[in-house]
Design a protein around this motif. Structure first.
Motif, PDB file in Angstrom:
ATOM      1  N   ASP A 174       0.834  -1.204   0.000  1.00 27.69           N
ATOM      2  CA  ASP A 174       0.000   0.000   0.000  1.00 27.69           C
ATOM      3  C   ASP A 174       0.868   1.253   0.000  1.00 27.69           C
ATOM      4  OD1 ASP A 174      -2.832   1.183   0.447  1.00 27.69           O
ATOM      5  OD2 ASP A 174      -1.597   2.153   1.991  1.00 27.69           O
ATOM      6  N   ALA A 175       1.954   1.236   0.777  1.00 30.04           N
ATOM      7  CA  ALA A 175       2.846   2.397   0.805  1.00 30.04           C
ATOM      8  C   ALA A 175       3.494   2.617  -0.557  1.00 30.04           C
ATOM      9  CB  ALA A 175       3.913   2.199   1.880  1.00 30.04           C
ATOM     10  N   ALA A 176       3.876   1.531  -1.218  1.00 31.19           N
ATOM     11  CA  ALA A 176       4.464   1.653  -2.550  1.00 31.19           C
ATOM     12  C   ALA A 176       3.449   2.216  -3.536  1.00 31.19           C
ATOM     13  CB  ALA A 176       4.964   0.290  -3.013  1.00 31.19           C
ATOM     14  N   ARG A 177       2.208   1.752  -3.449  1.00 34.75           N
ATOM     15  CA  ARG A 177       1.160   2.283  -4.326  1.00 34.75           C
ATOM     16  C   ARG A 177       0.995   3.783  -4.146  1.00 34.75           C
ATOM     17  NH1 ARG A 177      -3.748   3.950  -3.348  1.00 34.75           N
ATOM     18  NH2 ARG A 177      -3.738   3.140  -1.207  1.00 34.75           N
ATOM     19  N   ARG A 178       0.957   4.202  -2.899  1.00 37.83           N
ATOM     20  CA  ARG A 178       0.790   5.630  -2.627  1.00 37.83           C
ATOM     21  C   ARG A 178       1.977   6.444  -3.154  1.00 37.83           C
ATOM     22  NH1 ARG A 178      -3.020   6.663   1.782  1.00 37.83           N
ATOM     23  NH2 ARG A 178      -4.027   4.698   2.364  1.00 37.83           N
ATOM     24  N   ALA A 179       3.180   5.888  -2.996  1.00 39.75           N
ATOM     25  CA  ALA A 179       4.372   6.590  -3.481  1.00 39.75           C
ATOM     26  C   ALA A 179       4.326   6.756  -4.995  1.00 39.75           C
ATOM     27  CB  ALA A 179       5.627   5.843  -3.061  1.00 39.75           C
ATOM     28  N   ILE A 180       3.943   5.712  -5.708  1.00 38.19           N
ATOM     29  CA  ILE A 180       3.885   5.783  -7.166  1.00 38.19           C
ATOM     30  C   ILE A 180       2.745   6.684  -7.624  1.00 38.19           C
ATOM     31  CG2 ILE A 180       3.570   4.432  -9.266  1.00 38.19           C
ATOM     32  CD1 ILE A 180       6.294   4.108  -7.842  1.00 38.19           C
ATOM     33  N   GLU A 181       1.604   6.632  -6.946  1.00 40.36           N
ATOM     34  CA  GLU A 181       0.503   7.528  -7.293  1.00 40.36           C
ATOM     35  C   GLU A 181       0.941   8.988  -7.186  1.00 40.36           C
ATOM     36  OE1 GLU A 181      -2.731   6.491  -4.746  1.00 40.36           O
ATOM     37  OE2 GLU A 181      -3.634   5.119  -6.211  1.00 40.36           O
ATOM     38  N   ASP A 182       1.659   9.323  -6.104  1.00 40.22           N
ATOM     39  CA  ASP A 182       2.133  10.690  -5.945  1.00 40.22           C
ATOM     40  C   ASP A 182       3.124  11.066  -7.043  1.00 40.22           C
ATOM     41  OD1 ASP A 182       0.573  10.862  -3.703  1.00 40.22           O
ATOM     42  OD2 ASP A 182       2.220  10.688  -2.260  1.00 40.22           O
ATOM     43  N   ALA A 183       4.018  10.121  -7.381  1.00 39.63           N
ATOM     44  CA  ALA A 183       5.034  10.400  -8.390  1.00 39.63           C
ATOM     45  C   ALA A 183       4.422  10.593  -9.775  1.00 39.63           C
ATOM     46  CB  ALA A 183       6.060   9.261  -8.426  1.00 39.63           C
ATOM     47  N   LEU A 184       3.271   9.978 -10.033  1.00 39.78           N
ATOM     48  CA  LEU A 184       2.636  10.054 -11.347  1.00 39.78           C
ATOM     49  C   LEU A 184       1.454  11.014 -11.373  1.00 39.78           C
ATOM     50  CD1 LEU A 184       2.588   6.224 -12.247  1.00 39.78           C
ATOM     51  CD2 LEU A 184       4.219   7.965 -13.025  1.00 39.78           C
TER      52      LEU A 184
END
Length: 631
Positions: free
Chosen positions: A572-582
């Motif tokens: 979930d943390a990785a998903r949030r990080a990638i969502e923010d980056a994109l």
């Protein structure tokens, strides 16, 4: 010169008793050599005592069906003899895939008396089960009938039809209902029969073919982080660890033997050792809470009544269970309950306080792992140490070491934090990596060196008491700086509204990862993510450890046996990080964080007109497995 064997039980109620018990060599303790000898000795000493009482389900707790020790031995003998008649030898692995039921108790012990038990979690995928069956060389399996668990039957019968199994022995529900007779019609080479029917055709009495050093059982570890490993236990591992657990005299009462509540699944080492073998060594009774155990919502509305009805003296569960029980009104006389044991994961102080305030029953923490057979440390009613999981059990040894980059170990001074090692007679025989002509192929896979088991846990030892500080693999490494997630979690748990907390690393293109936290909130209390972020920022945490975000969720993810499952939070943390980056990249339709084979993977779905190169460039900034999907 060898001394005579010492029969009877030592006093084991205080930390000082550990060294006093060790004054008698373990070899002189008159322990049974095998698990079958445990059952036989109990049946000889207490043939008329009730060994097990099993509820059909939690709602029908008054209708439990019981077996005396004499009846249990008779059942074990017949199961073992039926298996031997069908080709099972002392090295033959027999899988056991079923929820808890009356027939499972003699089945588990009967399999160990004839061959080698391989208990498996029926919740694993068919693919994982097939891999484990193949790795262990299993061709025989004791499985749930359609009346007991239709999902397990469908899965295992499908594996048999696909050629993974040759012989299925079916278990009936505890109330002995059999609405249909299960078969595998049209499938050549697979025998299907009900274990009760096969056992009924046999005679009591069994010649135990095993020695103490033979493999008794193979337990899978984990089960949610890719294909689980298979850890082999010898009969000596199991009997010794069960004896060390049973030696605890805190639950002993004058007169009648103590009664224990069992509600964890028997594919887990805690259930086998704490609530099966250990009570048998003392002639105690175990009340089993139906096929779902603690996963049955109906149990929580009835649990205090059944504690009173069966005069339960102790129980064993995981922190999530006690968190629920803390909210259950005590509607019965539970004065028989002397203490409750908790393990598998860290016990949040708020859960301890809520449970003890509600019930007046002390919670005793313990520590162990499958590779250490089961238990290696326990707490004491007479000497509570908040935050500690207790002192080592007799005849086991604990060390804390620094692990150098080259893998070498250096002992850490008392009170220092390092990797926990366990030594002694409960260290497992090795992982099953395959099967050869003479039995299992075993390999410790680097986990054991010179008899010492690397637990992978970070810990410190103060005044002989063990304090866990986290998992080595859970360390958050921010720009080369190691951050212990336990420190973040403790800081958040200090907030009155926080029931529990878990900290993980969130991928970061500059620091590698940064800490983030997930929390659950105490019922009927209000707080917000902003409030919690401000609270932890004002704590004594070092600046690098202060979480970049705090997310409130309904429940922290756990495995089937209640162990924390941080991989789901990392995903979930990785998903949030990638969502923010994109966030500023056009055409991104969806971002999903997945756990696959023990690692985190992010899948990004984009539209047909998206700039795939731009998406890929952003993903390349993270040290993270990722995939871009264009429908």
């Amino acid at each position: 010169m060898r001394t005579a064997a010492v029969a009877g039980w030592p006093t084991f109620e205080t930390p000082e008793d550990v060294e006093r018990i060790e004054a008698v060599p373990l070899a002189d303790r008159d322990l049974p050599a095998t698990t079958y000898q445990v059952v036989r000795r109990a049946a000889v000493q207490w043939p008329e005592r009730v060994a097990v009482s099993v509820m059909p389900d939690a709602a029908r707790w008054r209708e439990a069906v019981s077996l005396t020790y004499g009846e249990l031995l008779d059942g074990v003998d017949r199961v073992a003899n039926a298996l031997v008649r069908r080709g099972v030898t002392p090295t033959t692995p027999v899988a056991i895939v079923a929820p808890n039921c009356l027939q499972l108790v003699p089945a588990m012990l009967g399999v160990q008396a004839a061959g080698v038990a391989v208990p498996l979690n029926g919740g694993l995928s068919a693919e994982h089960l097939a891999t484990l069956l193949e790795r262990a060389g299993v061709r025989h399996a004791v499985v749930a009938s359609p009346d007991l668990d239709g999902g397990i039957w469908d899965k295992l019968s499908g594996l048999a039809a696909a050629g993974h199994l040759d012989h299925l022995f079916l278990l009936d529900p505890t109330d002995d209902t059999r609405s249909t007779v299960a078969t595998l019609e049209g499938v050549d080479g697979v025998a299907v029969e009900y274990l009760a029917d096969a056992a009924a055709a046999e005679q009591p009495g069994h010649d135990d073919p095993h020695t103490a050093e033979d493999i008794a059982a193979v337990f899978h570890t984990g089960g949610t982080t890719g294909i689980p490993k298979l850890a082999a236990h010898t009969h000596a591992n199991q009997v010794i660890d069960a004896w060390l657990i049973a030696a605890d005299s805190t639950a002993d009462t004058s007169g009648e033997p103590a009664t224990m509540l069992g509600a964890l699944p028997l594919f887990h080492v805690n259930a086998l050792h704490v609530t099966m073998l250990a009570p048998m060594l003392k002639g105690q009774r175990v009340v089993w809470a139906g096929p779902l155990g603690y996963r049955d919502p109906a149990l929580y509305g009835e649990i205090w009544k059944l504690v009173e009805h069966y005069s339960v003296a102790t129980m064993s569960a995981v922190p999530t269970v006690y968190a629920v029980l803390a909210g259950c009104p005590v509607d019965a006389d539970i004065s028989s309950l002397r203490f409750a044991v908790v393990g598998a994961s860290a016990l949040p102080p708020a859960v301890r306080s809520a449970f003890e305030d509600r019930t007046g029953v002390p919670l005793l923490e313990g520590y162990g792992l499958t590779e250490g057979t089961c238990a290696s440390a326990r707490s004491f009613v007479t000497d509570p140490r908040p935050g500690s999981v207790g002192k080592r059990l007799p005849y086991q040894q604990l060390r804390v070491v620094d692990v150098a980059p080259d893998g070498s170990w250096t002992d850490v001074p008392a009170g220092g934090v390092g990797t926990l090692l366990i030594g002694g007679p409960t260290v497992f025989a090795g992982y099953v990596t395959g099967r050869g002509d003479d039995g299992f192929v075993l390999d410790h896979l680097g986990k054991v060196r010179d008899g010492w088991l690397d637990t992978g846990d970070l810990a410190r030892i103060d005044d002989g008491f063990l304090y866990l500080t986290g998992r080595a693999k859970d360390l958050i490494i921010r720009g080369g700086h190691n951050i212990d997630p336990a420190a973040i979690e403790d800081a958040l748990r200090a907030h009155p509204a926080v029931a529990d907390a878990a900290a993980v690393g969130r991928p970061d293109p500059r620091a590698g990862e940064v800490p983030v936290a997930y929390v659950t909130v105490v019922a009927d209390m209000q707080t917000s993510a902003v409030d919690l972020e401000e609270f932890v920022a004002a704590s004594s945490l070092e600046p690098a450890a202060r979480p970049k975000s705090v997310t409130i969720i309904d429940a922290l993810p756990v495995t089937d046996v209640g162990k924390p499952y941080k991989l789901a939070l990392r995903a979930d943390a990785a998903r949030r990080a990638i969502e923010d980056a994109l966030a500023d990249v056009a055409g991104v339709a969806d971002v999903v964080g997945l756990v696959a084979d023990g690692s985190v993977r992010v899948v990004v779905t984009v539209g047909a007109d998206a700039d795939v190169d731009a998406v890929g460039a952003r993903l390349d900034e993270f040290a993270l497995a990722s995939e871009v999907v264009v429908p």
